[in-house]
Design an enzyme around this catalytic site. Structure first.
Site, PDB file in Angstrom:
ATOM      1  N   ILE A 156       6.410  34.560  44.725  1.00 53.15           N
ATOM      2  CA  ILE A 156       7.007  33.528  45.588  1.00 53.15           C
ATOM      3  C   ILE A 156       6.606  33.750  47.044  1.00 53.15           C
ATOM      4  O   ILE A 156       6.217  32.809  47.746  1.00 53.15           O
ATOM      5  CB  ILE A 156       8.547  33.489  45.409  1.00 53.15           C
ATOM      6  N   ALA A 235      15.944  33.892  48.497  1.00 49.44           N
ATOM      7  CA  ALA A 235      15.911  34.878  47.401  1.00 49.44           C
ATOM      8  C   ALA A 235      17.324  35.136  46.853  1.00 49.44           C
ATOM      9  O   ALA A 235      17.724  34.527  45.848  1.00 49.44           O
ATOM     10  CB  ALA A 235      15.265  36.161  47.898  1.00 49.44           C
ATOM     11  N   ARG A 236      18.072  36.003  47.516  1.00 45.82           N
ATOM     12  CA  ARG A 236      19.448  36.293  47.128  1.00 45.82           C
ATOM     13  C   ARG A 236      20.251  36.618  48.387  1.00 45.82           C
ATOM     14  O   ARG A 236      19.723  37.230  49.322  1.00 45.82           O
ATOM     15  CB  ARG A 236      19.524  37.498  46.179  1.00 45.82           C
ATOM     16  N   ASP A 260      19.554  29.288  51.453  1.00 42.52           N
ATOM     17  CA  ASP A 260      19.755  28.614  50.164  1.00 42.52           C
ATOM     18  C   ASP A 260      20.628  29.476  49.246  1.00 42.52           C
ATOM     19  O   ASP A 260      21.052  29.011  48.197  1.00 42.52           O
ATOM     20  CB  ASP A 260      18.387  28.350  49.495  1.00 42.52           C
ATOM     21  N   GLU A 265      28.394  33.443  46.165  1.00 40.36           N
ATOM     22  CA  GLU A 265      28.273  31.998  45.944  1.00 40.36           C
ATOM     23  C   GLU A 265      29.353  31.536  44.979  1.00 40.36           C
ATOM     24  O   GLU A 265      29.672  32.275  44.047  1.00 40.36           O
ATOM     25  CB  GLU A 265      26.893  31.680  45.321  1.00 40.36           C
ATOM     26  N   HIS A 283      21.818  26.686  46.835  1.00 40.10           N
ATOM     27  CA  HIS A 283      20.984  27.366  45.828  1.00 40.10           C
ATOM     28  C   HIS A 283      20.151  26.358  45.007  1.00 40.10           C
ATOM     29  O   HIS A 283      20.320  26.221  43.798  1.00 40.10           O
ATOM     30  CB  HIS A 283      21.841  28.235  44.905  1.00 40.10           C
ATOM     31  N   GLY A 285      16.698  26.402  44.998  1.00 39.05           N
ATOM     32  CA  GLY A 285      15.322  26.899  44.900  1.00 39.05           C
ATOM     33  C   GLY A 285      14.509  26.329  43.748  1.00 39.05           C
ATOM     34  O   GLY A 285      13.412  25.812  43.948  1.00 39.05           O
ATOM     35  N   SER A 286      15.038  26.405  42.547  1.00 43.13           N
ATOM     36  CA  SER A 286      14.247  25.981  41.382  1.00 43.13           C
ATOM     37  C   SER A 286      14.643  24.592  40.883  1.00 43.13           C
ATOM     38  O   SER A 286      14.240  24.183  39.792  1.00 43.13           O
ATOM     39  CB  SER A 286      14.410  27.001  40.251  1.00 43.13           C
TER      40      SER A 286
HETATM   41  C1  GLV Z   1      17.080  31.527  40.841  1.00 45.21           C
HETATM   42  O1  GLV Z   1      17.762  31.835  41.768  1.00 45.21           O
HETATM   43  C2  GLV Z   1      16.380  32.436  40.002  1.00 45.21           C
HETATM   44  O2  GLV Z   1      16.474  33.657  40.160  1.00 45.21           O
HETATM   45  O3  GLV Z   1      15.692  31.945  39.096  1.00 45.21           O
END
Ligand code: GLV
Length: 317
Positions: A156, A235-236, A260, A265, A283, A285-286
């Site tokens: 990423i 990321a986290r 994000d 959370e 969140h 991201g995906s």
């Molecule tokens: C999303 O946060 C993932 O880790 O896939």
């Protein structure tokens, strides 16, 4: 026929596919199961397809029925699962790398742009319908000509670097180990975070959450950044010490944030929510149809591969 518990709703096409392969227990309401429910529902199951919101800790893993042989996490991250506890019980844990790289890198760019160009304030002010253009109205920071530090140059991180380069940014990075020239693709390596942070007009956090990276952005390390730096995290939440970050925003050490992901959370620190220069997303991201479909497909493939071969290329424990 194998019996698989799928803890959260997947996209319809993925649920249909899984239902053709196995006897699946689906979550019709999509509410997050409690740990007690997870244990009960996994009775007689051969595997569990989990999401990042399922807390699969040691206590839960030790209470799972012996029939469970695989936990297939519907995510690239697996901080929600105690890998050692799973290993001790001979349970294989898998993740879904690669398929979400582009979508997550796109969100990382949105965070960088949103924070730098004051998107949060812009949206709020647009809605008042009383704003007026002027030469110094909502002036932000420009990406082109700026240095972007990337913390974590995995798949990423590299995808973010590629995109940021096309915006005219100069790429710097820190990673556990230096990449080869081809993967580095012109980026400058810093073998410690102090050096990386000190050249980061922008920092994009793209490393995994581990004991080592937890709170890596803290009161002390924030001092290394140039004044008025911008930090983004796709990321986290674990990587940021939130109180220190809120203080750094207050004293304008940090100009803006794009976030994000968060500790705890869906709660978000009020220090972030109340600050105009913090651009927040929930969140995402995906969260594209293609990526979520591909992730669930891969989570399903991982289970199939494991039952066919006894192992899986995406095994993480
Ligand atoms: C999303 O946060 C993932 O880790 O896939």
């Amino acid at each position: 026929m194998k019996k698989i518990l799928i803890t959260r709703r997947l996209l319809k096409s993925n649920e249909e596919r899984a239902s053709k392969i196995w006897n699946v227990k689906l979550n019709a309401t999509d509410e997050v199961y409690s740990q007690g429910e997870l244990i009960k529902l996994s009775k007689n199951c051969d595997g569990i397809l989990t999401s990042i919101v399922d807390k699969i800790d040691k206590k839960l893993i030790e209470s799972l029925p012996a029939s469970v042989k695989i936990i297939s996490n519907f995510a690239v991250g697996f901080g929600n699962i105690d890998l050692d506890a799973a290993k001790n019980r001979n349970i294989v844990v898998t993740n879904t790398p690669d398929v979400l790289t582009d979508a997550t890198a796109e969100i990382a760019m949105l965070l960088i742009l949103g924070a730098a160009r004051r998107a949060n304030e812009g949206i709020q002010i647009s809605k008042t319908q009383t704003w007026q253009w002027s030469a110094d109205f909502l002036i932000g920071k420009q990406l082109s000509g700026s240095r972007l530090g990337i913390l974590g140059m995995g798949r990423i991180g590299r995808a973010v670097a590629k995109r940021a380069k096309s915006f005219g940014m100069e790429i710097h990075y820190h990673n556990r180990s230096r990449l080869n020239k081809e993967l580095e693709s012109g980026a400058t390596y810093h073998d410690n975070i102090k050096d990386l942070f000190s050249v980061s007009d922008f920092l994009s956090i793209n490393c995994p959450a581990t004991e080592k990276t937890k709170n890596i952005i803290n009161k002390d390390s924030l001092k290394f950044f140039p004044n008025g730096a911008i930090i983004t995290n796709s990321a986290r939440g674990d990587m940021i010490e939130d109180n220190a970050m809120v203080e750094a925003l207050k004293i304008k050490k940090i100009y803006a944030l794009g976030l994000d992901v968060y500790k705890g959370e869906p709660k978000i620190s009020s220090g972030y929510l109340n600050h105009p220069k913090v651009f927040v997303l929930p969140h995402l991201g995906s969260a594209t149809k293609k990526t979520r479909t591909d992730m669930a497909d891969l989570a399903i493939n991982n289970i199939e591969e494991f039952f066919k071969t006894g192992t899986c290329v995406n095994k993480v424990n």
